[in-house]
Design an enzyme around this catalytic site. Structure first.
Site, PDB file in Angstrom:
ATOM      1  N   LYS A  61      42.298  35.999  39.456  1.00 49.24           N
ATOM      2  CA  LYS A  61      42.048  37.425  39.670  1.00 49.24           C
ATOM      3  C   LYS A  61      41.158  37.687  40.893  1.00 49.24           C
ATOM      4  CE  LYS A  61      44.688  38.876  36.318  1.00 49.24           C
ATOM      5  NZ  LYS A  61      44.656  38.286  35.042  1.00 49.24           N
ATOM      6  N   THR A  62      41.148  38.918  41.344  1.00 51.30           N
ATOM      7  CA  THR A  62      40.442  39.272  42.584  1.00 51.30           C
ATOM      8  C   THR A  62      38.954  38.950  42.491  1.00 51.30           C
ATOM      9  OG1 THR A  62      42.048  41.009  42.982  1.00 51.30           O
ATOM     10  CG2 THR A  62      39.968  41.185  44.179  1.00 51.30           C
TER      11      THR A  62
END
Ligand code: PLP
Length: 307
Positions: free
Chosen positions: A116-117
């Protein structure tokens, strides 16, 4: 939210199974609604059509960083007295009408999984403005102890859903540079947009009106007329050492759920996701992508699709 056996919770048919599994864990029934053609997120029209007197909650998913039509979903949910839990796992930084992903509904969830970011390796975060839900969540996540309990006194059999201090430290450090992470994700999308511009039959996720998305994964959907299913594309890309991922398979089509009555109904109903999902591909979108690498990915896609 005290959702349990006999209750129904509506989710989009196309999402990672993590949106659906918690519904099953509490003994409730996931109902798989269709997605919207432009946002690839829960369709407001299909959401409303799926509501029954058993519906207790809806979980809109900000798919790949795209945002659903939150106003429409909110209006329908309010009218029917349905709770909203936003799955913002893929959308940290995205905005809908100037409001950040994760600020909608009664509660929202973020994921900090390694892909994920913003990551803490594994883990995630529940956010809510509802004091009752907040207190209940704090109680449930720590084996049914009251927050601040020093007597190790358990009122209920609950769960252990806590993040470690080391993960939290990593998360805080990531949060300090969140603008840098989001800017790089935006740059990656822009590079892909320039590179793929003009290739016939390829649609990139594009921000619809009123949204300012940050794409976790840049995603293409191919025109079915090209007759290039995602499995074939992945194989061809892999031959050139380019690792792609398939657009999520509809939950109603995978072994985990396909034999349920709800899945059978979804396969009849969800025309849009059954049209899009076979032809979607997530392109390499990690934060270390460079313009040069994206040129290679784009060139390869061009060779495969332009025949
Ligand atoms: C990543 C993700 C989650 C949560 O995944 P975890 O691995 O449990 O952190 C939930 N929903 C969606 C849509 C996701 O992409």
């Amino acid at each position: 939210m005290e959702v349990g056996p006999g209750d129904e919770v509506i989710i989009p048919d196309v999402t990672w199974i993590a949106s659906a599994a918690p519904i099953t864990y509490v003994g409730a029934t996931p109902v798989f609604a269709d997605i919207d053609e432009n946002t690839w997120c829960l369709s407001a029209k299909s959401f409303e059509a799926c509501i029954t007197e058993k519906t207790r909650a809806v979980i809109p998913v900000d798919l790949y960083g795209n945002m659903p039509d939150m106003d429409a979903l909110d209006e329908i949910a309010r009218r029917h007295g349905i709770s909203i839990v936003e799955d913002a796992a893929e959308a940290i930084g995205s905005e809908y009408k100037g409001r950040k992903a994760g600020s909608f509904g009664d509660a929202s969830a973020f994921s900090f999984h390694g892909s994920k970011t913003l990551t803490t390796g594994e883990g995630g975060m529940l956010v809510t403005d509802n004091d009752k839900l907040f207190e209940r969540a704090r109680f449930l996540r720590d084996h049914g102890r009251k927050p601040g309990d020093k007597m190790f006194f358990n009122h209920e059999v609950a769960y252990k859903y806590k993040m470690s201090s080391m993960q939290a430290a990593l998360g805080l450090a990531q949060l300090e540079r969140i603008e840098e992470l989001l800017a790089q994700k935006r740059r990656i999308f822009k590079w892909y947009e320039e590179e793929l511009n003009g290739i016939e039959g390829i649609t990139l996720n594009y921000g619809v009106r009123d949204t300012n998305p940050v794409y976790w994964m840049v995603t293409i959907v191919l025109d079915p007329k090209l007759r290039l299913p995602k499995e074939y594309l992945m194989e061809k890309m892999s031959e050139r050492n380019i690792d792609c991922r398939p657009f999520f398979h509809p939950l109603s089509s995978i072994p985990a759920y396909r034999d349920t009555e709800q899945a059978r109904e979804a396969r009849e109903r969800n025309q849009v996701n059954y049209r899009i999902a076979p032809y979607g591909l997530n392109l390499p979108s990690a934060l270390n992508m460079t313009e040069e690498k994206i040129r290679v990915v784009g060139g390869t896609l061009r060779e495969i699709t332009v025949r």
